[in-house]
Design an enzyme around this catalytic site. Structure first.
Site, short mmCIF file in Angstrom:
data_model
loop_
_atom_site.label_atom_id
_atom_site.label_comp_id
_atom_site.label_asym_id
_atom_site.label_seq_id
_atom_site.Cartn_x
_atom_site.Cartn_y
_atom_site.Cartn_z
N TYR A 88 0.84 -1.20 0.00
CA TYR A 88 0.00 0.00 0.00
C TYR A 88 0.88 1.27 0.00
O TYR A 88 0.58 2.25 -0.68
CB TYR A 88 -0.92 0.02 1.23
CG TYR A 88 -1.89 1.18 1.22
CD1 TYR A 88 -3.18 1.03 0.75
CD2 TYR A 88 -1.51 2.45 1.68
CE1 TYR A 88 -4.07 2.10 0.72
CE2 TYR A 88 -2.39 3.52 1.65
CZ TYR A 88 -3.67 3.34 1.17
OH TYR A 88 -4.53 4.40 1.14
N SER A 236 8.55 -5.88 40.66
CA SER A 236 7.70 -7.08 40.79
C SER A 236 8.50 -8.37 40.63
O SER A 236 8.03 -9.44 40.96
CB SER A 236 6.61 -7.05 39.71
OG SER A 236 7.20 -7.28 38.43
N GLY A 237 9.72 -8.24 40.12
CA GLY A 237 10.50 -9.44 39.81
C GLY A 237 10.30 -9.87 38.37
O GLY A 237 10.97 -10.77 37.88
N GLY A 238 9.37 -9.23 37.66
CA GLY A 238 9.18 -9.50 36.23
C GLY A 238 10.31 -8.84 35.44
O GLY A 238 11.09 -8.04 35.98
N SER A 241 10.26 -4.62 35.07
CA SER A 241 10.59 -3.82 36.27
C SER A 241 11.99 -4.17 36.76
O SER A 241 12.70 -3.31 37.29
CB SER A 241 9.54 -4.00 37.36
OG SER A 241 9.61 -5.28 37.93
N SER A 242 12.43 -5.41 36.53
CA SER A 242 13.78 -5.78 36.99
C SER A 242 14.85 -5.05 36.19
O SER A 242 15.81 -4.51 36.76
CB SER A 242 14.00 -7.29 36.83
OG SER A 242 13.07 -7.99 37.59
N LYS A 383 10.47 -6.22 23.90
CA LYS A 383 10.79 -7.20 24.96
C LYS A 383 12.15 -7.87 24.71
O LYS A 383 12.93 -8.03 25.65
CB LYS A 383 9.68 -8.25 24.98
CG LYS A 383 9.63 -9.07 26.22
CD LYS A 383 9.04 -8.27 27.35
CE LYS A 383 8.49 -9.08 28.47
NZ LYS A 383 7.70 -8.22 29.36
#
Ligand code: XMP
Length: 527
Positions: A88, A236-238, A241-242, A383
Site C-alpha cells: 500500500y 515485581s521481579g518481572g 521492572s527488573s 521485549k
C-alpha cells in the site's frame, strides 16, 4: 519520542495498518538501527524533530483506488531523504507522484518469484536464484489486491513477476523505492537483506542500536533528567521492572528506592529470590512490603475473574501509595513500560489503523494516582531488546527468559474464590511442574506452562484409605504472540511423572488433569 542527539541514526515507519507493520519495526531494530512507528498522517513538525535518515511507508488493508483512502502528507517527498514504499505504501507513493494504481483482476497472495530486470542499489547482488535468461530471481511474499499500472516520471522498473509488471520500482536519484511484496516477512527469503540495503546503503545508517550503546544512552538520559532527586519503583521481579531497576541503579545508585509488594499470589520462593538478587547481590535499596493479608481479605467471597483483577489492582495501588508516602522527598515514579505498551495505547486512544495485536492487561492506574513525575527508561524498547539489555547488565539468563507470569498472579489460576490454603497448594504443584520441565529439558521448548487449581473435590485412594481432595490442571502452550496458542504435546511419561509427584507430595490433591485446549477458543489462562 527519541532525542536525536542520543540516537544518531534512525528510520521512521509510517503506518497504514498492515498486519505486518510490527514485523517491519522489529526488522529495522534487528539491523541495529533505531526506528519508530507513527501514524501515516504525522505532522511535518514532528518529522523534523525526529529527523529520520529514511522513511518507510507500510502496507495496509485499504485500497488506494477508493475515495478518501489514506495518503501520506506531500512534504514526505520533499524532505530530501530516502523513502521506501511497501505494498500500500508503494501504491500511495506512486499515485501521489503521478503514476496510477488499479484494482487487479486477481488478488495475489503467497509466494511468487520476482525477476530482476534492471540494476538498483536496493537489490544489487541480492538473489535467490538465476533464471534461464541469466536474470536474478527473488522468492518473495505477496499479499495485494491492487497493482501499479503506470509509474511516475523518473521512476524505472527494477523487477517484475509474471502477473505484476511493477514489482520493484525506483527513482534512484531521489532515493525513492517501491516494492509490491513484503520484505518484512520471513517468507521473503532476502527480505532482511533488502531492508538492510535500504537502511545502510541508501539511508547511510550505521548499526549503533546495540545493547551496550543503548545502556550508555539511557543512563546518561536518566542522570540528566533526575539529577539528585529520589525515584521510587514498584519492583515485581518481572523482566521489565527488573531491568528498569538495574538500569536506574547504575544511573543513580541509592537515589532509587524499590518497593516490592508481596501480595501472597506469587510463585514459590519469588519474594526471597527478589530480595536475594536485587538486595543482596546487586545492592539495591529495597523496601519489602508483606501485604498478603490485605489482598486475601479484599478477595474474600469474590468469584468473578475481572472483579478479582480489579481488586488486586486497587489494593496494589493502596499498599504502594501508603509505602511511598513514608519515603520523604520523592520526585519521580519509575515504570517498566516498554514500546509495545506505547504502540498499543497509542492505537487504542487514537484509533490507529492497525489491528491491536495484544491488549495489555496491566494498564497501571498508579501514575495518575500518585503525584509524581514519570520516568520510563525502557519505553523505546521491545521485549527482546529489554532481555538483551538485562543480560548486558548482568541479570541472569534464566530470569530474563522465564515464562510470563500475569500481574494478578495465582489469583487467576484459582478458579473462583481465592483462599490462602488454595494458593499454597497451587504454588507447590506449580513448582513441581516447572522443576520437572527444567529437568526434562522442556522448559525452553514451551512458551508458557503453569498449573491451575480447581476447587472441586474428587475421590481418590491412597494406600488403604479413601481420599476426597482437590484437582490440579496442568497447562502448557506454544505461541509466538500469545494471541493464539496451541497446547503442547508433552510426552506421556513426563506427564505421568509430574502427576505422580503432585499427588504423592502434596497433601490435599487427589487428581491431576492436562488441558488440551488451544487458543482460540480457549484462552491461555483459565480466568
Ligand atoms: P490469555 O489468558 O488472555 O493470556 O490467553 C494471554 C497472555 O496474557 C497473560 N495474562 C495476563 N497478564 N495480567 C497480566 O499481566 C492479566 O490480567 C493477564 N491475563 C492473562 C497470560 O498469562 C498469557 O501470557
Amino acid at each position: 519520542m527519541k532525542n536525536k542527539k542520543n540516537y544518531k541514526y534512525s528510520i521512521l515507519i509510517l503506518d497504514f495498518g498492515s498486519q505486518y507493520t510490527h514485523l517491519l519495526v522489529r526488522c529495522i531494530r534487528k539491523l541495529g538501527v533505531y526506528c519508530e512507528l507513527w501514524s501515516y498522517d504525522v505532522s511535518q513538525e514532528k518529522i523534523s524533530q525526529f529527523h529520520p535518515n529514511g522513511i518507510i511507508l507500510s502496507g495496509g488493508p485499504e485500497s488506494t483506488t477508493e475515495l478518501n483512502s489514506s495518503r501520506v502528507p506531500k512534504y514526505i517527498f520533499e524532505l530530501n531523504i530516502p523513502v521506501l514504499g511497501i505494498c500500500y505504501g508503494m501504491h500511495t507513493m506512486v499515485m501521489q507522484l503521478g503514476g496510477t494504481v488499479k484494482k487487479a483482476n486477481k488478488r495475489e497472495f503467497g509466494y511468487t518469484q520476482v525477476e530482476l530486470k534492471a540494476p538498483s542499489i536496493l537489490v544489487h547482488n541480492i538473489k535467490d536464484d538465476i533464471n534461464k535468461n541469466g536474470n536474478h530471481i527473488l522468492n518473495v511474499w505477496m499479499s495485494h489486491g491492487d497493482k501499479v499500472t503506470s509509474i511516475p516520471v523518473n521512476f524505472i522498473t527494477i523487477a517484475s513477476t509474471e502477473t505484476c509488471l511493477f514489482a520493484i520500482i525506483a527513482n534512484e536519484k531521489k532515493h525513492f523505492y517501491g516494492v509490491q511484496f513484503h520484505p518484512e516477512v520471513t517468507h521473503t527469503v532476502q527480505g532482511l537483506h533488502i531492508l538492510k540495503r535500504f537502511v545502510y546503503d541508501i539511508c547511510n545508517c550505521k548499526p549503533l542500536w546495540i545493547p551496550s550503546k543503548i545502556i550508555t544512552e539511557i543512563i546518561k538520559d536518566v542522570r540528566e533528567k533526575i539529577g539528585n532527586d529520589k525515584v521510587i519503583l514498584g519492583l515485581s521481579g518481572g523482566i521489565d521492572s527488573s531491568v528498569t531497576a538495574i538500569l536506574l541503579h547504575y544511573a543513580i545508585g541509592k537515589q532509587l528506592i524499590c518497593i516490592f509488594v508481596d501480595n501472597g499470589l506469587l510463585r514459590s520462593h519469588e519474594a526471597q529470590h527478589v530480595k536475594e538478587m536485587f538486595g543482596d547481590y546487586f545492592g539495591l535499596n529495597i523496601l519489602y512490603v508483606s501485604a498478603e493479608d490485605y489482598f486475601f481479605k479484599a478477595l474474600i467471597g469474590e468469584q468473578d475473574p475481572e472483579i478479582k483483577r480489579k481488586i488486586i489492582g486497587r489494593v496494589f495501588i493502596e499498599v504502594f501509595e501508603k509505602e511511598a508516602s513514608k519515603i520523604i522527598n520523592v520526585k519521580w515514579l519509575a515504570q517498566g513500560t516498554i514500546y509495545p505498551d506505547i504502540i498499543e495505547s497509542a492505537k487504542s486512544t487514537t484509533g490507529g489503523k492497525a489491528h491491536i495485536i495484544k491488549s495489555h492487561h496491566n494498564v497501571g492506574g498508579l501514575p495518575k494516582k500518585i503525584n509524581l513525575k514519570l520516568i520510563e527508561p525502557l519505553k523505546e524498547l521491545f521485549k527482546d531488546e529489554v532481555r538483551k539489555i538485562g543480560l548486558e547488565l548482568g541479570l541472569p539468563y534464566d530470569m530474563l527468559y522465564r515464562h510470563p507470569f500475569p500481574g494478578p498472579g495465582l489469583a487467576i489460576r484459582i478458579l473462583g474464590e481465592v483462599k490462602k490454603e488454595y494458593c499454597n497448594l497451587l504454588r507447590h504443584a506449580d513448582s513441581i511442574f516447572i522443576e520437572e520441565l527444567h529437568k526434562a529439558n522442556l522448559y525452553n521448548k514451551v512458551s508458557q506452562a503453569f498449573t491451575i487449581f480447581l476447587p472441586v473435590r474428587s475421590v481418590g485412594v491412597m494406600g488403604d484409605s479413601r481420599t476426597y481432595d482437590w484437582i490440579i490442571a496442568l497447562r502448557a502452550v506454544e505461541t509466538v504472540d500469545f494471541m493464539t496458542a496451541n497446547w503442547v504435546n508433552l510426552p506421556y511419561d513426563f506427564l505421568c511423572r509430574v502427576s505422580n509427584r503432585i499427588i504423592n507430595e502434596i497433601n490435599g490433591i487427589s487428581r491431576v488433569v492436562y488441558d488440551i485446549s488451544s487458543k482460540p477458543p480457549a484462552t491461555i489462562e483459565w480466568e
